[in-house]
Design an enzyme around this catalytic site. Structure first.
Site, PDB file in Angstrom:
ATOM      1  N   HIS A 106     -13.209  -1.539  -3.101  1.00  0.00           N
ATOM      2  CA  HIS A 106     -12.142  -1.385  -3.775  1.00  0.00           C
ATOM      3  C   HIS A 106     -12.024  -2.875  -4.367  1.00  0.00           C
ATOM      4  O   HIS A 106     -12.981  -3.663  -4.245  1.00  0.00           O
ATOM      5  CB  HIS A 106     -10.763  -0.964  -2.929  1.00  0.00           C
ATOM      6  CG  HIS A 106     -10.502  -1.828  -1.761  1.00  0.00           C
ATOM      7  ND1 HIS A 106     -10.168  -3.413  -1.945  1.00  0.00           N
ATOM      8  CD2 HIS A 106     -10.739  -1.633  -0.456  1.00  0.00           C
ATOM      9  CE1 HIS A 106     -10.100  -3.862  -0.622  1.00  0.00           C
ATOM     10  NE2 HIS A 106     -10.377  -2.750   0.261  1.00  0.00           N
TER      11      HIS A 106
ATOM     12  N   HIS B 134     -12.400  -6.008  -2.642  1.00  0.00           N
ATOM     13  CA  HIS B 134     -13.892  -6.326  -2.216  1.00  0.00           C
ATOM     14  C   HIS B 134     -14.621  -7.071  -3.401  1.00  0.00           C
ATOM     15  O   HIS B 134     -15.523  -7.836  -3.243  1.00  0.00           O
ATOM     16  CB  HIS B 134     -14.410  -5.289  -1.868  1.00  0.00           C
ATOM     17  CG  HIS B 134     -14.062  -4.500  -0.576  1.00  0.00           C
ATOM     18  ND1 HIS B 134     -14.297  -3.035  -0.523  1.00  0.00           N
ATOM     19  CD2 HIS B 134     -13.710  -4.971   0.676  1.00  0.00           C
ATOM     20  CE1 HIS B 134     -13.410  -2.683   0.659  1.00  0.00           C
ATOM     21  NE2 HIS B 134     -13.222  -3.676   1.436  1.00  0.00           N
TER      22      HIS B 134
ATOM     23  N   CYS C 151      -7.162  -4.639  18.546  1.00  0.00           N
ATOM     24  CA  CYS C 151      -7.358  -4.086  17.179  1.00  0.00           C
ATOM     25  C   CYS C 151      -8.489  -3.321  16.721  1.00  0.00           C
ATOM     26  O   CYS C 151      -9.336  -4.024  16.424  1.00  0.00           O
ATOM     27  CB  CYS C 151      -6.452  -4.866  16.236  1.00  0.00           C
ATOM     28  SG  CYS C 151      -6.618  -3.931  14.309  1.00  0.00           S
TER      29      CYS C 151
ATOM     30  N   CYS D 207      -9.495  -4.340  13.213  1.00  0.00           N
ATOM     31  CA  CYS D 207      -9.889  -5.814  13.293  1.00  0.00           C
ATOM     32  C   CYS D 207     -10.950  -5.849  13.826  1.00  0.00           C
ATOM     33  O   CYS D 207     -11.881  -6.786  13.561  1.00  0.00           O
ATOM     34  CB  CYS D 207      -8.953  -6.891  13.544  1.00  0.00           C
ATOM     35  SG  CYS D 207      -7.458  -7.121  12.552  1.00  0.00           S
TER      36      CYS D 207
ATOM     37  N   CYS E  94      -0.768  -4.974  15.628  1.00  0.00           N
ATOM     38  CA  CYS E  94      -1.628  -5.723  14.956  1.00  0.00           C
ATOM     39  C   CYS E  94      -0.955  -6.722  14.069  1.00  0.00           C
ATOM     40  O   CYS E  94      -0.036  -6.315  13.164  1.00  0.00           O
ATOM     41  CB  CYS E  94      -2.769  -4.974  14.309  1.00  0.00           C
ATOM     42  SG  CYS E  94      -3.786  -6.183  13.389  1.00  0.00           S
TER      43      CYS E  94
ATOM     44  N   HIS F 139      -2.824  -5.842  10.411  1.00  0.00           N
ATOM     45  CA  HIS F 139      -2.540  -4.615  10.052  1.00  0.00           C
ATOM     46  C   HIS F 139      -1.023  -4.026  10.494  1.00  0.00           C
ATOM     47  O   HIS F 139      -0.923  -3.203  11.365  1.00  0.00           O
ATOM     48  CB  HIS F 139      -3.837  -3.507  10.519  1.00  0.00           C
ATOM     49  CG  HIS F 139      -5.028  -3.759  10.293  1.00  0.00           C
ATOM     50  ND1 HIS F 139      -5.721  -4.708  10.857  1.00  0.00           N
ATOM     51  CD2 HIS F 139      -5.795  -3.293   9.079  1.00  0.00           C
ATOM     52  CE1 HIS F 139      -6.772  -4.733  10.227  1.00  0.00           C
ATOM     53  NE2 HIS F 139      -6.998  -4.094   9.253  1.00  0.00           N
TER      54      HIS F 139
ATOM     55  N   LYS G 208      -0.808  -6.302   0.723  1.00  0.00           N
ATOM     56  CA  LYS G 208      -2.306  -5.977   0.552  1.00  0.00           C
ATOM     57  C   LYS G 208      -2.500  -4.703   0.560  1.00  0.00           C
ATOM     58  O   LYS G 208      -3.298  -4.108  -0.332  1.00  0.00           O
ATOM     59  CB  LYS G 208      -2.980  -6.600   2.062  1.00  0.00           C
ATOM     60  CG  LYS G 208      -4.494  -6.666   1.768  1.00  0.00           C
ATOM     61  CD  LYS G 208      -5.199  -7.394   2.854  1.00  0.00           C
ATOM     62  CE  LYS G 208      -6.744  -7.377   2.681  1.00  0.00           C
ATOM     63  NZ  LYS G 208      -7.307  -7.240   4.360  1.00  0.00           N
TER      64      LYS G 208
ATOM     65  N   LYS H 221       2.764   0.490  -0.886  1.00  0.00           N
ATOM     66  CA  LYS H 221       3.319   1.742  -1.633  1.00  0.00           C
ATOM     67  C   LYS H 221       3.951   1.232  -2.859  1.00  0.00           C
ATOM     68  O   LYS H 221       5.341   0.509  -2.447  1.00  0.00           O
ATOM     69  CB  LYS H 221       4.099   2.409  -0.479  1.00  0.00           C
ATOM     70  CG  LYS H 221       3.486   2.695   0.728  1.00  0.00           C
ATOM     71  CD  LYS H 221       3.854   4.127   1.001  1.00  0.00           C
ATOM     72  CE  LYS H 221       3.057   4.648   2.214  1.00  0.00           C
ATOM     73  NZ  LYS H 221       1.603   3.973   2.492  1.00  0.00           N
TER      74      LYS H 221
HETATM   75  N1  MSP Z   1     -17.001  -6.905   7.962  1.00  0.00           N
HETATM   76  C1  MSP Z   1     -16.015  -7.779   7.730  1.00  0.00           C
HETATM   77  C2  MSP Z   1     -16.689  -9.224   7.316  1.00  0.00           C
HETATM   78  C3  MSP Z   1     -18.071  -9.716   8.144  1.00  0.00           C
HETATM   79  S1  MSP Z   1     -18.712 -11.065   7.540  1.00  0.00           S
HETATM   80  C4  MSP Z   1     -19.968 -11.619   8.603  1.00  0.00           C
HETATM   81  C5  MSP Z   1     -14.966  -7.621   7.043  1.00  0.00           C
HETATM   82  N2  MSP Z   1     -15.056  -6.618   6.114  1.00  0.00           N
HETATM   83  S2  MSP Z   1     -14.075  -6.216   5.034  1.00  0.00           S
HETATM   84  O1  MSP Z   1     -14.790  -5.033   4.145  1.00  0.00           O
HETATM   85  O2  MSP Z   1     -12.904  -5.562   5.769  1.00  0.00           O
HETATM   86  O3  MSP Z   1     -13.623  -7.387   4.141  1.00  0.00           O
HETATM   87  C6  MSP Z   1     -14.754  -8.140   3.468  1.00  0.00           C
HETATM   88  C7  MSP Z   1     -13.747  -9.074   2.653  1.00  0.00           C
HETATM   89  O4  MSP Z   1     -13.071  -8.603   1.656  1.00  0.00           O
HETATM   90  C8  MSP Z   1     -13.013 -10.129   3.418  1.00  0.00           C
HETATM   91  O5  MSP Z   1     -13.314 -11.418   3.112  1.00  0.00           O
HETATM   92  C9  MSP Z   1     -11.601  -9.774   2.798  1.00  0.00           C
HETATM   93  O6  MSP Z   1     -10.712 -10.875   2.815  1.00  0.00           O
HETATM   94  C10 MSP Z   1     -11.794  -9.057   1.433  1.00  0.00           C
HETATM   95  N3  MSP Z   1     -10.886  -8.565   1.211  1.00  0.00           N
HETATM   96  C11 MSP Z   1     -10.498  -7.242   1.555  1.00  0.00           C
HETATM   97  N4  MSP Z   1      -9.303  -6.988   0.665  1.00  0.00           N
HETATM   98  C12 MSP Z   1      -8.846  -7.857  -0.150  1.00  0.00           C
HETATM   99  C13 MSP Z   1      -7.840  -8.244  -0.972  1.00  0.00           C
HETATM  100  N5  MSP Z   1      -6.869  -7.200  -1.047  1.00  0.00           N
HETATM  101  N6  MSP Z   1      -8.079  -9.199  -1.681  1.00  0.00           N
HETATM  102  C14 MSP Z   1      -8.702 -10.057  -1.750  1.00  0.00           C
HETATM  103  N7  MSP Z   1      -9.793 -10.120  -0.642  1.00  0.00           N
HETATM  104  C15 MSP Z   1      -9.528  -9.156   0.350  1.00  0.00           C
HETATM  105  O7  MSP Z   1     -13.911  -8.095   7.223  1.00  0.00           O
END
Ligand code: MSP
Length: 509
Positions: free
Chosen positions: A19, A22, A127, A130, A145, A148, A297, A300
């Site tokens: 999304h 990411h 959690c 997490c 959590c 979350h 984050k 709704k």
């Molecule tokens: N798998 C672990 C990371 C392991 S690194 C050795 C993880 N994965 S995650 O897919 O949940 O998140 C990956 C990254 O995406 C995190 O740094 C997280 O902060 C970022 N983001 C996920 N949603 C986000 C937003 N809404 N805004 C900005 N970044 C965020 O955690």
């Protein structure tokens, strides 16, 4: 010897599709890598997927497929999404690859041999989302959590292998205090120091409750806890456990780009593990905030997508083009604090900065050169009033990227666009007769477009290339070298300048 720049994103969980949240760190890391390639640095950009652990195992079960099938499917979706966003990674690591299993086992075996991994029992609130234990004091209303919101934690009791993290408290504090820029921004550094000063507990690093993980080489039936497997990806990709020489050339010149909720793993557990294995801790850790929708984050809202996680980056690419999305992510939310994401803001930035400023400049220059200069671009003047502006812009842009502040770097670059547009409006070359006067004004404008194309290429690579080609230059902006190529005066003149439709057509709000 060129400088080395090794940049990483977190590796993404494959329990779900990519999304826009990411895409944020991924586009930032990509732009940083592109900037360092312009500098001529030896650059390596790593991203990938985090494929083990309970979260992935459970999501596979819900989908009625094996964890490996789930990982294959979603890892491919991340790669497709990064392709659609122009992400030029050097390596995409998957934690289910054999090279990673080898590295995880080698690194943790080293820590075990050094005496910092021992068998023990642990019970505590956990959690699953997490994949982390919490202290009772950290829970919301004693049961939920802290990350979350509204998700209850479960109590987990396990006999596991523990990493003696408590032995590293002082060494971690010393490391951060002796390296002031190691964790940025400053506020995040202080947050980590505060956490360390409260004292550290040992942490459980193996699991017997699931099989979806890297097997522990010294204990049958145990797999490594997903976070300890995941962090090691940064070492695997540059040869740890398989190519020591390669590992030594890249480590520890690393820049980890991470989100604020995974700061403890990266700024406490990871450096401590490395220290325990006799390896230097990371060079830099850059911590950013979250993109929020309606202030949350996962939120709704009445209109539009219900949750930020419902916004697929490739859908936005359909609406705004690859560079429209990249520019927005880099420019709109400064690196560090949280930022609100909204469709309206993407449209606004796109229309003002890309359509009206950048796109309009390129179109105007091509139109006037077509009419007043017979379609051939004149050379710039050495004493152009824009020369001094360009020099300041180059310095400020470079500083912005060096500080991992893409919004600052781009704002600096856009100053040259704004001042060149103003230069055209002041001189009104479209009202001039063909001749040296109009050639002088347009030569300066072409030179500014050339410099902007190079400076903006880390953010908007496709549009920068297009502008470069339209003003008749051979090759591509991303193959130039900063600072030499952005010194005033290199546009040669005598090149055919082509007119075409707008690079960024305006979008109706
Ligand atoms: N798998 C672990 C990371 C392991 S690194 C050795 C993880 N994965 S995650 O897919 O949940 O998140 C990956 C990254 O995406 C995190 O740094 C997280 O902060 C970022 N983001 C996920 N949603 C986000 C937003 N809404 N805004 C900005 N970044 C965020 O955690």
């Amino acid at each position: 010897m060129p400088d080395r720049f090794y940049v990483t994103t977190p590796i993404y969980y494959v329990n779900d599709a990519p999304h826009i949240g990411h895409a944020y760190p991924t586009v930032i890391a990509d732009a940083l890598a592109r900037w360092h390639r312009l500098l001529g640095d030896d650059t390596y950009f790593l991203t990938g997927t985090d494929e083990h652990g309970l979260k992935v195992a459970q999501s596979a079960e819900e989908a009625g497929i094996t964890p490996q099938e789930q990982a294959d499917r979603n890892s491919a979706r991340f790669r497709d999404t990064w392709d659609s966003l122009g992400i030029a990674y050097d390596d995409f690591i998957r934690t289910t690859e054999p090279r990673h299993h080898d590295a995880v086992q080698a690194l943790l075996q080293r820590i075990k041999d050094s005496g910092d991994i021992e068998l023990d029992t642990y019970e505590g609130p956990y959690c699953v989302s997490c994949e982390a234990y919490y202290q009772d004091s950290e829970l919301i209303e004693g049961a939920f959590c802290p990350i979350h919101t509204g998700k209850p934690v479960t109590t987990l009791k396990e006999e596991n292998y523990f990493f003696r993290l408590s032995r590293y408290e002082q060494r971690l504090i010393d490391w951060i205090e002796h390296n002031p820029g190691v964790i940025t921004p400053e506020g995040k550094r202080n947050e980590v120091l505060g956490f360390l000063r409260q004292g550290l507990d040992d942490v459980s690093i193996t699991r017997t409750s699931l099989t979806w993980g890297v097997p522990v080489p010294w204990a049958q039936g145990h797999v490594f806890y997903v976070w300890y497997d995941a962090l090691i990806n940064y070492a695997t990709a540059i040869g740890f456990g398989t190519d020591d020489e390669r590992f030594a050339t890249w480590w520890p010149h690393v820049h980890h780009v991470i989100g604020k909720e995974i700061i403890r793993f990266h700024c406490v557990y990871w450096p401590a593990m490395l220290m325990a294995a006799g390896i230097d801790p990371p060079h830099r850790i850059h911590v950013h905030g979250w993109l929020l929708l309606g202030g949350e984050k996962l939120s709704k809202t009445v209109h539009g997508p219900a949750r930020l996680t419902d916004i697929a980056p490739s859908r936005l690419v359909d609406d705004f083009g690859v560079d429209g999305v990249r520019y927005h992510l880099l420019r709109d939310t400064p690196f560090g604090p949280d930022g609100d994401f909204s469709h309206e803001r993407v449209v606004e930035r796109y229309n003002s900065d890309l359509a009206n400023n950048f796109g309009n400049l390129v179109s105007r220059v091509a139109t006037v050169v077509g009419k007043q200069c017979g379609g051939t671009g004149p050379a710039p003047r050495a004493d152009s009033p824009l020369a001094a502006v360009a020099a300041e812009v180059v310095a400020a842009t470079a500083q912005g990227w060096a500080d991992v502040a893409p919004s600052v770097a781009l704002d600096a670059t856009w100053r040259l666009i704004r001042e060149t547009n103003a230069h055209l409006e002041d001189n009104e070359p479209w009202k001039m007769e063909p001749g040296p006067e109009v050639d002088a004004v347009m030569g300066d404008a072409l030179e500014a477009v050339r410099i902007v194309a190079i400076l903006a290429s880390p953010a908007i690579p496709a549009a920068a290339r297009e502008a470069w080609t339209r003003i008749g230059l051979p090759g591509a902006p991303e193959h130039q070298r900063v600072p030499d190529a952005v010194a005033w005066g290199s546009y040669p003149g005598g090149l055919a300048v082509s007119k075409a439709g707008p690079i960024f057509p305006r979008i109706k709000p």
